[in-house]
Design a protein around this motif. Structure first.
Motif, PDB file in Angstrom:
ATOM      1  N   ASN A  94       0.806  -1.125  -0.020  1.00  0.00           N
ATOM      2  CA  ASN A  94       0.023   0.059   0.013  1.00  0.00           C
ATOM      3  C   ASN A  94       0.865   1.326   0.026  1.00  0.00           C
ATOM      4  OD1 ASN A  94       0.992  -0.308   2.433  1.00  0.00           O
ATOM      5  ND2 ASN A  94      -1.062   0.304   3.565  1.00  0.00           N
ATOM      6  N   GLY A  95       2.320   1.062  -0.319  1.00  0.00           N
ATOM      7  CA  GLY A  95       3.153   2.082  -0.423  1.00  0.00           C
ATOM      8  C   GLY A  95       3.481   2.868   0.799  1.00  0.00           C
ATOM      9  N   GLU A  96       3.345   2.020   1.973  1.00  0.00           N
ATOM     10  CA  GLU A  96       3.943   2.547   3.268  1.00  0.00           C
ATOM     11  C   GLU A  96       5.543   1.623   3.250  1.00  0.00           C
ATOM     12  OE1 GLU A  96       1.604   3.242   6.720  1.00  0.00           O
ATOM     13  OE2 GLU A  96       0.056   2.281   5.446  1.00  0.00           O
TER      14      GLU A  96
ATOM     15  N   LYS B 205       2.798  13.190  -2.792  1.00  0.00           N
ATOM     16  CA  LYS B 205       1.835  12.123  -3.299  1.00  0.00           C
ATOM     17  C   LYS B 205       2.815  10.717  -3.685  1.00  0.00           C
ATOM     18  CE  LYS B 205      -1.763  14.651  -5.251  1.00  0.00           C
ATOM     19  NZ  LYS B 205      -2.229  15.209  -6.508  1.00  0.00           N
ATOM     20  N   SER B 206       4.358  10.850  -3.103  1.00  0.00           N
ATOM     21  CA  SER B 206       5.128   9.552  -3.206  1.00  0.00           C
ATOM     22  C   SER B 206       6.161   9.602  -2.273  1.00  0.00           C
ATOM     23  CB  SER B 206       5.879   9.869  -4.537  1.00  0.00           C
ATOM     24  OG  SER B 206       6.639   8.841  -5.036  1.00  0.00           O
TER      25      SER B 206
ATOM     26  N   ASN C 282       0.728  12.361  13.487  1.00  0.00           N
ATOM     27  CA  ASN C 282       0.860  12.928  12.283  1.00  0.00           C
ATOM     28  C   ASN C 282       2.504  13.292  12.024  1.00  0.00           C
ATOM     29  OD1 ASN C 282      -1.672  13.786  11.286  1.00  0.00           O
ATOM     30  ND2 ASN C 282      -1.944  15.037  12.958  1.00  0.00           N
ATOM     31  N   VAL C 283       2.815  13.578  10.830  1.00  0.00           N
ATOM     32  CA  VAL C 283       4.112  13.431  10.348  1.00  0.00           C
ATOM     33  C   VAL C 283       4.981  14.387  11.394  1.00  0.00           C
ATOM     34  CG1 VAL C 283       5.952  14.089   8.699  1.00  0.00           C
ATOM     35  CG2 VAL C 283       3.657  13.009   8.117  1.00  0.00           C
ATOM     36  N   GLY C 284       4.474  15.691  11.685  1.00  0.00           N
ATOM     37  CA  GLY C 284       5.230  16.503  12.611  1.00  0.00           C
ATOM     38  C   GLY C 284       5.484  16.160  13.867  1.00  0.00           C
TER      39      GLY C 284
ATOM     40  N   GLY D 171      -3.634   9.917   4.583  1.00  0.00           N
ATOM     41  CA  GLY D 171      -3.900   8.980   3.518  1.00  0.00           C
ATOM     42  C   GLY D 171      -3.269   9.135   2.436  1.00  0.00           C
ATOM     43  N   VAL D 172      -2.352  10.072   2.221  1.00  0.00           N
ATOM     44  CA  VAL D 172      -1.436  10.380   0.950  1.00  0.00           C
ATOM     45  C   VAL D 172      -0.195   9.969   1.462  1.00  0.00           C
ATOM     46  CG1 VAL D 172      -0.775  12.206  -0.748  1.00  0.00           C
ATOM     47  CG2 VAL D 172      -3.076  11.938  -0.053  1.00  0.00           C
TER      48      VAL D 172
END
Length: 741
Positions: free
Chosen positions: A512-514, A664-665, A566-568, A609-610
């Protein structure tokens, strides 16, 4: 006047007679029996003088009148010499009435066809050239003695459809022939024929084991066409009948029987009583639609009424020894720890495994000897056996039969999916993979994966279960979360080698891209690394199975979870103290109210989700950016002004941070992704500013910004790169990236 009238009437009558004669002549010419039309089939055979035995059979079978009157038949007529050979080979002195009926009815097919038309498929759309090798004969079986599922004797009749029974169909057996036009068109040769009939010469005019005699074919009769053959033909068994007649396949037959049902049929019961004078309940023997086809169905798919002319079923039946060996080494390998030691016991607890095993040997298409390597079974698998494994081969009435000393190693068992499929300790994961339609690539041999199975005990602790009685949603728990977790445990390999999980380290993209990481017998995900308990931040690798044909199975006792942060928050983890590697970058982010939510750690423009990639310059690189005017601060000393609030300063901070985030990547040092990528930074017209990944290996990751400057990701043991976050990976870079608007 009186004298003129009789003369006039005579002229008129004469004209009528002449006219009538002319019309009768025209009628006879159009509708009358042509002078060159041969006698009916029976009379022609009688006149030739060398079909006395076949004629005797016709008489005994009660078909004299049928073959002496109107109709349209193709008859394969064996000569007296053919009967002499047949009697000798079968140690017979005479032909009984029952045998005569079988010979005659199987030698007759519907519609009179010349040999050139026999290779054409008579479809609903007309004749399709050179695509047929079978025709429906007059012969069919009727009621026979059988035993039901409990071993009780019953009267039965074979089904004539896959999954149901059609009352208007007699389930006629088909006759198979090997004519040159079809064989050439289909890319077949003498080897395909001789594989079944090794002692009979192939000449392109073969009907089963017989030859159509070259100078005695296409004999036109009033009611059909005669083809003279050099051997007596008798109706072959169906696949169902043949398997049941051979004790060497009894174990495979016992598995087929698990999918048999017997349904009482009142109409057939009545017909049987009328024809025999004996009252009895007659049951239709049907096979479950869980199987690819019913082995006793003499018809084909019935997509077209006559599609049995161009298609048939096939089966590769393993011997008893082959079934036992496969059961021991594969089917029961994991179940024995649960006390399941036989295939009968396995069917009770996991009937789908028996279904798939049986189906892996069934083909709802014709499996030609020359096409073993390209023909798919009903599961979609290419045949893994070769003709050298075949010890028995038969052209039967409804298809080809091959007896084999090996079991088919089905993809559902031999791929990485097989380990989850076969092991009862991973049943919840198996059922979830099926529910989410994630199994197809996993059981495709050409698509390589690593899979990390999750034990049932682990999934149950996480709140998931499998409840088959909830038909619409048998998987219980948070389905969205479970799907994401499952996909994190599936790693596409492409053409890469299986990673060295035992002594190596690296980062892997999941389905799933993770991303997850491995390091010397341990696994780590964004979720596990968030664990408060240090011991749970990684998962130990218990064992690795590299025998699957499409990859490896890596076993651990826990699940690789995703992070809810979250990323932060992951940047903050390495950016709160001045000596932290992300400190300067994070301080600009933390103090920017338009870009960062201090409570949640959310970054404006980063959507849940992105996928993203964050590049964080070193503290020294941030100082250099301040000196160069890319960030607010003292341009002489490079001391950053983290709390600047003026519009120009805030704009600098926003643009700088946004240009260091790929949108997105996710790009990591795995040798997979290079090229141009959009960032979060956009121009006033909405165009995204881009960066290029110019080099990507497991040890090097280099970027080029829009000014042409090259920046390297720091991949040393003490550097903070390949840091996992929420669908994001964070890297430390040795410099900063420059944009142009």
């Amino acid at each position: 006047m009186s004298k003129i009238l009789p003369k006039f009437l005579i002229v008129i009558l004469t004209f009528i007679v002449i006219l009538s004669s002319c019309r009768k002549k025209e009628f006879d010419e159009f509708y009358g029996r042509p002078e060159n039309l041969g006698d009916p089939i029976y009379q022609q055979l009688q006149a030739k003088g060398k079909f006395t035995k076949f004629l005797e059979c016709i008489d005994k079978a009660g078909y004299k009148e049928t073959l002496s009157t109107a109709g349209s038949w193709t008859v394969f007529a064996p000569t007296d010499e053919a009967f002499k050979t047949y009697l000798q080979e079968n140690s017979l002195t005479e032909i009984t009435a029952d045998l005569a009926s079988k010979i005659v009815r199987y030698s007759m097919i519907y519609d009179g066809e010349k040999t050139e038309k026999l290779s054409d498929f008579f479809s609903v759309k007309g004749f399709i050239k050179n695509t047929a090798f079978r025709r429906r004969s007059v012969y069919y079986d009727f009621v026979y003695d059988e035993k039901d599922n409990n071993g009780n004797p019953i009267k039965a009749i074979a089904t004539n459809r896959n999954g149901n029974y059609f009352a208007g169909d007699f389930n006629n057996k088909s006759i198979t022939y090997f004519l040159a036009p079809f064989m050439a068109f289909s890319g077949l040769s003498a080897a395909d024929y001789n594989f079944f009939y090794p002692n009979i010469a192939y000449n392109g005019s073969n009907v089963g084991p017989a030859h159509i005699l070259g100078d005695q074919q296409n004999i036109i009769a009033e009611n059909g066409v005669i083809h003279v053959i050099d051997r007596v033909l008798t109706p072959p068994l169906s696949i169902d009948q043949y398997v049941g007649s051979k004790p060497e396949y009894s174990t495979f037959k016992s598995l087929l029987d698990k999918f048999v049902t017997y349904g009482l049929n009142a109409d057939i019961s009545h017909r049987y009583e009328v024809l025999t004078g004996k009252a009895a309940n007659v049951y239709v023997k049907s096979y479950s639609t869980l199987l690819g086809f019913s082995p006793n169905n003499e018809n084909f798919l019935k997509v077209d009424a006559n599609d049995a002319q161009q298609g048939s079923y096939s089966v590769i039946a393993p011997t008893n020894a082959a079934v036992d060996a496969y059961a021991k080494n594969v089917l029961l390998k994991y179940w024995r720890k649960k006390g399941v030691n036989t295939l009968n016991e396995l069917y009770v607890v996991a009937p789908d495994l028996i279904r798939d095993y049986v189906n892996s040997h069934l083909y709802n298409t014709t499996l030609w000897p020359a096409k073993f390597a390209i023909t798919q079974n009903v599961l979609g698998d290419i045949t893994k056996q070769s003709t050298t494994d075949i010890i028995d081969k038969q052209v039967l009435s409804n298809g080809f039969f091959y007896g084999s000393n090996k079991s088919q190693d089905a993809n559902v068992f031999s791929t990485i999916y097989g380990n989850v499929n076969l092991d009862p300790d991973y049943n919840i994961m198996k059922q979830a993979l099926l529910y989410f339609n994630l199994t197809i690539p996993l059981k495709t041999p050409s698509i390589r994966y690593v899979i990390i199975p999750i034990p049932d005990v682990t999934l149950k602790k996480m709140g998931f279960s499998y409840e088959p009685f909830f038909v619409s949603q048998p998987i219980r728990g948070d389905l969205q979360a479970l799907r994401r977790i499952l996909q994190t445990h599936i790693i596409p390999l492409g053409n890469r080698a299986i990673p060295d999980f035992r002594s190596g380290s690296g980062i892997l993209e999941t389905s799933n891209g993770e991303y997850i990481k491995y390091n010397r017998n341990t696994l780590l995900s964004a979720g596990t690394q968030d664990s408060i308990a240090v011991a749970k931040q990684t998962i130990p690798v218990d064992s690795i199975n590299t025998t699957p044909v499409n990859g490896a199975v890596v076993y651990g006792k826990e699940a690789l979870t995703y992070t809810a942060l979250n990323v932060g928050k992951h940047i903050e983890r390495y950016g709160t103290v001045a000596t932290d590697p992300y400190y300067n970058f994070f301080q600009f982010l933390f103090n920017n109210a338009t870009l960062y939510n201090k409570t949640t750690g959310a970054i404006s423009g980063v959507t849940d989700g992105v996928s993203y990639t964050v590049f964080i310059p070193t503290n020294a690189a941030i100082v250099n950016a301040v000196k160069a005017g890319w960030l607010p601060g003292n341009v002489t000393t490079g001391v950053p002004n983290f709390t600047a609030t003026d519009g120009a300063s805030v704009t600098l901070i926003n643009k700088f941070i946004q240009y260091h985030i790929i949108n997105k990547s996710t790009v990591v040092s795995d040798g997979q992704k290079t090229g141009e990528f959009e960032t979060l930074l956009k121009s006033d017209s909405g165009d995204a500013s881009k960066i290029n990944v110019v080099m990507n290996t497991t040890t090097t990751l280099s970027l080029r910004d829009v000014t042409g400057a090259t920046v390297n990701v720091l991949l040393g043991a003490t550097d903070r790169s390949n840091v996992l976050s929420n669908r994001t990976v964070i890297h430390q870079i040795n410099s900063y990236l420059k944009y142009q608007f």
